[in-house]
Design a protein around this motif. Structure first.
Motif, short mmCIF file in Angstrom:
data_model
loop_
_atom_site.label_atom_id
_atom_site.label_comp_id
_atom_site.label_asym_id
_atom_site.label_seq_id
_atom_site.Cartn_x
_atom_site.Cartn_y
_atom_site.Cartn_z
N ASN A 149 0.82 -1.20 0.00
CA ASN A 149 0.00 0.00 0.00
C ASN A 149 0.86 1.26 0.00
O ASN A 149 0.59 2.22 -0.74
CB ASN A 149 -0.92 -0.01 1.22
CG ASN A 149 -1.85 1.19 1.27
OD1 ASN A 149 -2.56 1.49 0.32
ND2 ASN A 149 -1.83 1.91 2.38
N ALA A 150 1.93 1.25 0.81
CA ALA A 150 2.82 2.41 0.89
C ALA A 150 3.50 2.67 -0.45
O ALA A 150 3.63 3.82 -0.89
CB ALA A 150 3.86 2.20 1.98
N TYR A 151 3.94 1.62 -1.11
CA TYR A 151 4.59 1.78 -2.40
C TYR A 151 3.59 2.22 -3.49
O TYR A 151 3.92 3.02 -4.36
CB TYR A 151 5.27 0.49 -2.82
CG TYR A 151 6.57 0.22 -2.09
CD1 TYR A 151 7.24 1.23 -1.41
CD2 TYR A 151 7.13 -1.05 -2.09
CE1 TYR A 151 8.43 0.99 -0.75
CE2 TYR A 151 8.33 -1.31 -1.42
CZ TYR A 151 8.97 -0.28 -0.75
OH TYR A 151 10.15 -0.52 -0.10
N SER A 152 2.39 1.68 -3.43
CA SER A 152 1.39 2.03 -4.43
C SER A 152 0.93 3.48 -4.29
O SER A 152 0.55 4.11 -5.28
CB SER A 152 0.18 1.09 -4.32
OG SER A 152 0.55 -0.25 -4.59
N ARG A 153 0.97 4.02 -3.08
CA ARG A 153 0.55 5.40 -2.83
C ARG A 153 1.56 6.41 -3.35
O ARG A 153 1.25 7.59 -3.45
CB ARG A 153 0.36 5.63 -1.33
CG ARG A 153 -0.86 4.99 -0.72
CD ARG A 153 -0.82 5.17 0.78
NE ARG A 153 -0.60 6.58 1.15
CZ ARG A 153 -0.17 6.96 2.36
NH1 ARG A 153 0.11 6.07 3.28
NH2 ARG A 153 -0.03 8.25 2.62
N SER A 154 2.77 5.95 -3.67
CA SER A 154 3.83 6.87 -4.02
C SER A 154 4.10 6.88 -5.52
O SER A 154 4.02 5.87 -6.19
CB SER A 154 5.11 6.48 -3.27
OG SER A 154 6.16 7.35 -3.62
N LYS A 155 4.46 8.05 -6.02
CA LYS A 155 4.82 8.17 -7.44
C LYS A 155 6.25 7.66 -7.69
O LYS A 155 6.58 7.20 -8.77
CB LYS A 155 4.69 9.63 -7.87
CG LYS A 155 3.28 10.16 -7.79
CD LYS A 155 3.20 11.64 -8.15
CE LYS A 155 1.78 12.17 -8.01
NZ LYS A 155 1.68 13.62 -8.29
N ILE A 156 7.10 7.76 -6.65
CA ILE A 156 8.49 7.32 -6.76
C ILE A 156 8.84 6.52 -5.51
O ILE A 156 8.53 6.93 -4.39
CB ILE A 156 9.46 8.52 -6.86
CG1 ILE A 156 9.15 9.34 -8.13
CG2 ILE A 156 10.91 8.04 -6.91
CD1 ILE A 156 9.95 10.63 -8.21
N VAL A 157 9.49 5.37 -5.70
CA VAL A 157 9.98 4.56 -4.60
C VAL A 157 11.50 4.74 -4.52
O VAL A 157 12.21 4.47 -5.50
CB VAL A 157 9.62 3.07 -4.77
CG1 VAL A 157 10.27 2.23 -3.66
CG2 VAL A 157 8.11 2.89 -4.76
N LEU A 158 11.99 5.20 -3.39
CA LEU A 158 13.42 5.43 -3.19
C LEU A 158 14.07 4.22 -2.54
O LEU A 158 13.48 3.56 -1.69
CB LEU A 158 13.64 6.66 -2.31
CG LEU A 158 13.06 7.98 -2.83
CD1 LEU A 158 13.23 9.07 -1.79
CD2 LEU A 158 13.72 8.38 -4.15
#
Length: 210
Positions: free
Chosen positions: A196-205
């Protein structure tokens, strides 16, 4: 991950992904993930392979105890970053080989005569399937520990600081004492919320170095 309260510290994608990949093989009967300080069941089972991902304070002691208890077991170290824990430390590990997703580390260890395999990171495509129904309300997300990682990984703080203007969402232990990141820190991420956290973000660092 600390399994007693299922909160994410670091390399859940790597460890869970490798476990899922191993269990898909017909010749693998059992594959378990253990964490520093949490070894229940480890010494009661006869293992064929030990794969250590990442560095922890007691790694040398753990390697010695594992060698003493399982003399026939093959031990491999999976390193994601040539700067952490550093090549001198890696060369001191009593292991049968190195696995890495870093081409720089792979080439360096090959020159040192160390048996090394270059393998990209694994991810469990079931538990980390992207969620299309969530809003992307984070410009960038980073999931991982602070503490000594800030000094051990010299590019980490700069990378996260540069992401603040783009809406950084930061999850993990040890960031509350870093003033510049305090407003971006969202606390400790429950294990089941990673996708969910990754899907909510436009960029994964990520802090893996090439």
């Amino acid at each position: 991950v600390y399994p007693d309260h299922e909160k994410i510290v670091g390399s859940v994608i790597t460890t869970d992904g490798l476990r899922a990949a191993f269990l898909k093989r017909a010749n693998v009967k059992s594959c378990e993930v253990f964490y520093p300080g949490h070894y229940r069941g480890y010494f009661e089972t006869e293992w064929d392979i030990l794969l250590i991902e990442g560095w922890f304070i007691a790694i040398q002691e753990f390697l010695q105890v594992s060698r003493n208890n399982f003399p026939r077991m093959k031990i491999f170290y999976y390193c994601l970053d040539p700067l952490y824990p550093g090549i001198p430390s890696i060369l001191s590990f009593d292991v049968d080989g190195i696995i890495t997703n870093s081409k720089i580390l792979y080439e360096t260890l090959q020159l040192e005569g160390i048996h090394t395999e270059y393998i990209m990171l694994a991810a469990d495509s079931d538990s980390l399937r992207p969620l299309k129904s969530v809003d992307q309300d984070c410009g960038a997300v980073y999931v991982g520990a602070g503490f000594q990682m800030i000094t051990e990984k010299p590019e980490l703080l700069k990378m996260l600081s540069d992401a603040i203007p783009y809406g950084l969402c930061l999850f993990g232990f040890g960031w509350e004492s870093t003033p510049v990141l305090r407003q971006s820190w969202k606390g400790i991420l429950p294990r089941g919320e990673l996708a969910n956290a990754y899907s909510r973000s436009k960029i994964v660092l990520a802090s893996t170095i090439k």
